[in-house]
Design an enzyme around this catalytic site. Structure first.
Site, PDB file in Angstrom:
ATOM      1  N   ARG A 162       4.287 -29.178  34.677  1.00  0.00           N
ATOM      2  CA  ARG A 162       4.999 -29.812  33.561  1.00  0.00           C
ATOM      3  C   ARG A 162       6.039 -28.860  32.962  1.00  0.00           C
ATOM      4  O   ARG A 162       5.937 -27.645  33.107  1.00  0.00           O
ATOM      5  CB  ARG A 162       4.014 -30.147  32.435  1.00  0.00           C
TER       6      ARG A 162
ATOM      7  N   LYS B 202      10.074 -24.472  42.176  1.00  0.00           N
ATOM      8  CA  LYS B 202       9.491 -24.177  40.855  1.00  0.00           C
ATOM      9  C   LYS B 202       9.118 -25.490  40.172  1.00  0.00           C
ATOM     10  O   LYS B 202       9.987 -26.334  39.916  1.00  0.00           O
ATOM     11  CB  LYS B 202      10.516 -23.414  40.010  1.00  0.00           C
TER      12      LYS B 202
ATOM     13  N   HIS C 106       3.442 -22.482  11.151  1.00  0.00           N
ATOM     14  CA  HIS C 106       3.082 -21.378  10.254  1.00  0.00           C
ATOM     15  C   HIS C 106       2.096 -20.374  10.832  1.00  0.00           C
ATOM     16  O   HIS C 106       1.886 -19.317  10.230  1.00  0.00           O
ATOM     17  CB  HIS C 106       2.546 -21.942   8.933  1.00  0.00           C
TER      18      HIS C 106
ATOM     19  N   ALA D 108      10.784 -17.439  29.713  1.00  0.00           N
ATOM     20  CA  ALA D 108      11.142 -18.862  29.581  1.00  0.00           C
ATOM     21  C   ALA D 108      12.361 -19.188  30.436  1.00  0.00           C
ATOM     22  O   ALA D 108      13.218 -18.337  30.670  1.00  0.00           O
ATOM     23  CB  ALA D 108      11.436 -19.178  28.116  1.00  0.00           C
ATOM     24  N   GLU D 109      12.427 -20.422  30.887  1.00  0.00           N
ATOM     25  CA  GLU D 109      13.546 -20.862  31.724  1.00  0.00           C
ATOM     26  C   GLU D 109      14.799 -21.116  30.892  1.00  0.00           C
ATOM     27  O   GLU D 109      15.919 -21.070  31.409  1.00  0.00           O
ATOM     28  CB  GLU D 109      13.163 -22.130  32.503  1.00  0.00           C
TER      29      GLU D 109
ATOM     30  N   ARG E 146       0.840  -1.210   0.000  1.00  0.00           N
ATOM     31  CA  ARG E 146       0.000   0.000   0.000  1.00  0.00           C
ATOM     32  C   ARG E 146       0.874   1.259   0.000  1.00  0.00           C
ATOM     33  O   ARG E 146       0.613   2.226  -0.737  1.00  0.00           O
ATOM     34  CB  ARG E 146      -0.887  -0.038   1.247  1.00  0.00           C
TER      35      ARG E 146
ATOM     36  N   GLY F 211      12.520 -11.606   1.802  1.00  0.00           N
ATOM     37  CA  GLY F 211      13.668 -11.987   2.620  1.00  0.00           C
ATOM     38  C   GLY F 211      14.949 -12.058   1.804  1.00  0.00           C
ATOM     39  O   GLY F 211      14.992 -11.615   0.648  1.00  0.00           O
TER      40      GLY F 211
ATOM     41  N   GLU G 264      13.651 -23.473  15.503  1.00  0.00           N
ATOM     42  CA  GLU G 264      13.551 -24.646  14.617  1.00  0.00           C
ATOM     43  C   GLU G 264      14.900 -25.050  14.021  1.00  0.00           C
ATOM     44  O   GLU G 264      15.125 -26.220  13.730  1.00  0.00           O
ATOM     45  CB  GLU G 264      12.543 -24.389  13.495  1.00  0.00           C
TER      46      GLU G 264
ATOM     47  N   ASP H 265      11.671 -13.726  10.186  1.00  0.00           N
ATOM     48  CA  ASP H 265      12.891 -14.239  10.821  1.00  0.00           C
ATOM     49  C   ASP H 265      13.792 -13.134  11.391  1.00  0.00           C
ATOM     50  O   ASP H 265      14.621 -13.415  12.260  1.00  0.00           O
ATOM     51  CB  ASP H 265      13.706 -15.075   9.825  1.00  0.00           C
TER      52      ASP H 265
END
Ligand code: F6P
Length: 320
Positions: A163, A214, A250, A187-188, A21, A102, A223, A128
């Site tokens: 968990r 904890k 995705h 996150a740990e 645009r 990219g 990934e 990315d």
């Protein structure tokens, strides 16, 4: 210039529509017509040209995906494919191209420009965020927020069931999404392809945290570094924690762009059109802090973007 072209190419990313645009409306404001080609470089080879007007790009600023569609063209990698693309561009009287995509798409743009002396300006569009020459590429912020939103939900059930959850995010050969997501979600541990990691160390940390009370944890893995399923098996066998894994996949590429990505796309799209019309070529536009910048494509494509070690260290410091 009387007419420029625009494509979106490679993996789609939220905000590409806002960029299209911006290219169209910035060019039209300078009395320059715009041809869009469907399906990236392949659509240039096959001449899938459409006339772009202010109306064709109306109502798309909030839409994910790309109205121009996209593709990864094998044919464009060949000299014959690029010769066909140039023939289309001549037929359609397109005098320069804005390429939103990219590093693969930008590499193609540079080769075309070098082979045929055809003007091109690139706009970094990829979730990315692995493209040098711009602090951010279009779609990264939205992808990170999409992943964070999903992981926040996972954390609830991880906590309730005590968990460990291993969550795999996209990023191809890089860990930029993983790192930003890991910081945002608390996150740990985070595992990225750029740095060697020790799963033994991660498990030892989880055991120590369990001793201190904890009982649940999140591990984010890029990934390109490892499979979430493998890490889940290892962690479960080494720590005694019950573990689960999730591959976000995705979904990270879709959805309405964040305000950050919309504004980034508008600024970069308009700037790219301006630079092309003013006679610049073989460069990519980007942001450096608040500033708009343009760098030679040869520099952009020849420079590796590195992971931020301070951010990596912060994940470790915060996990206790
Ligand atoms: O480059 C964007 C990206 O989403 C990567 O993060 C991922 O590895 C790849 O594209 C997936 O590509 P495809 O859509 O072809 O599966």
């Amino acid at each position: 210039m009387n007419r420029i072209g625009v494509i979106t190419s490679g993996g789609d990313s939220p905000g590409m529509n806002a960029a299209v645009r911006a290219v169209v409306r910035a060019a039209l404001s300078r009395e320059v017509s715009v041809t869009g080609f469907l399906h990236g470089w392949q659509g240039v080879i096959d001449n899938e040209a459409i006339e772009m007007t202010s109306r064709t790009v109306g109502g798309i600023i909030d839409q994910g995906g790309t109205i121009l569609r996209t593709a990864r063209s094998q044919e464009f990698r060949t000299p014959e494919g690029r010769a066909k693309a140039i023939q289309t561009l001549m037929e359609e009287e397109v005098e320069g191209m804005v390429v939103i995509g990219g590093d693969g798409s930008l590499t193609g743009a540079l080769v075309l420009a070098q082979e045929h002396a055809f003007p091109v300006v690139g706009v970094p569009g990829s979730i990315d965020n692995d493209i040098s020459g711009s602090d951010y590429s279009i779609g990264f912020d939205t992808a990170v927020n999409t992943a964070v939103d999903a992981i926040d939900k996972v954390r609830d059930t991880a906590y309730s069931h005590e968990r460990v959850f291993v969550i795999e995010v996209m990023g191809r050969a890089n860990g930029f999404i993983a790192l930003e997501v890991a910081l945002s979600c608390g996150a740990e541990a985070v595992i990225v392809p750029e740095l060697t990691y020790s799963l033994g160390h991660v498990c030892e940390k989880l055991r120590q945290m369990a001793v201190k009370g904890k009982k649940s944890a999140l591990i984010v893995v890029a990934e390109g570094a490892a499979r979430a399923s493998d890490i889940k098996e290892f962690v479960q066998s080494q720590t005694g924690f019950e573990a689960r894994y999730l591959v976000l996949g995705h979904m990270q590429r879709g959805g309405s762009p964040t305000a950050f990505d919309r504004v980034l796309a508008l600024r970069l799209g308009a700037f790219a059109a301006d630079r092309l019309i003013e006679g610049y070529s073989m460069e990519m536009v980007g942001v450096d802090g608040e500033k708009l910048v343009a760098h030679p494509l040869s520099y952009v494509l020849g420079t590796e973007r590195s992971i931020d070690h301070d951010r990596m260290a912060l994940v470790e410091t915060m996990a206790r």
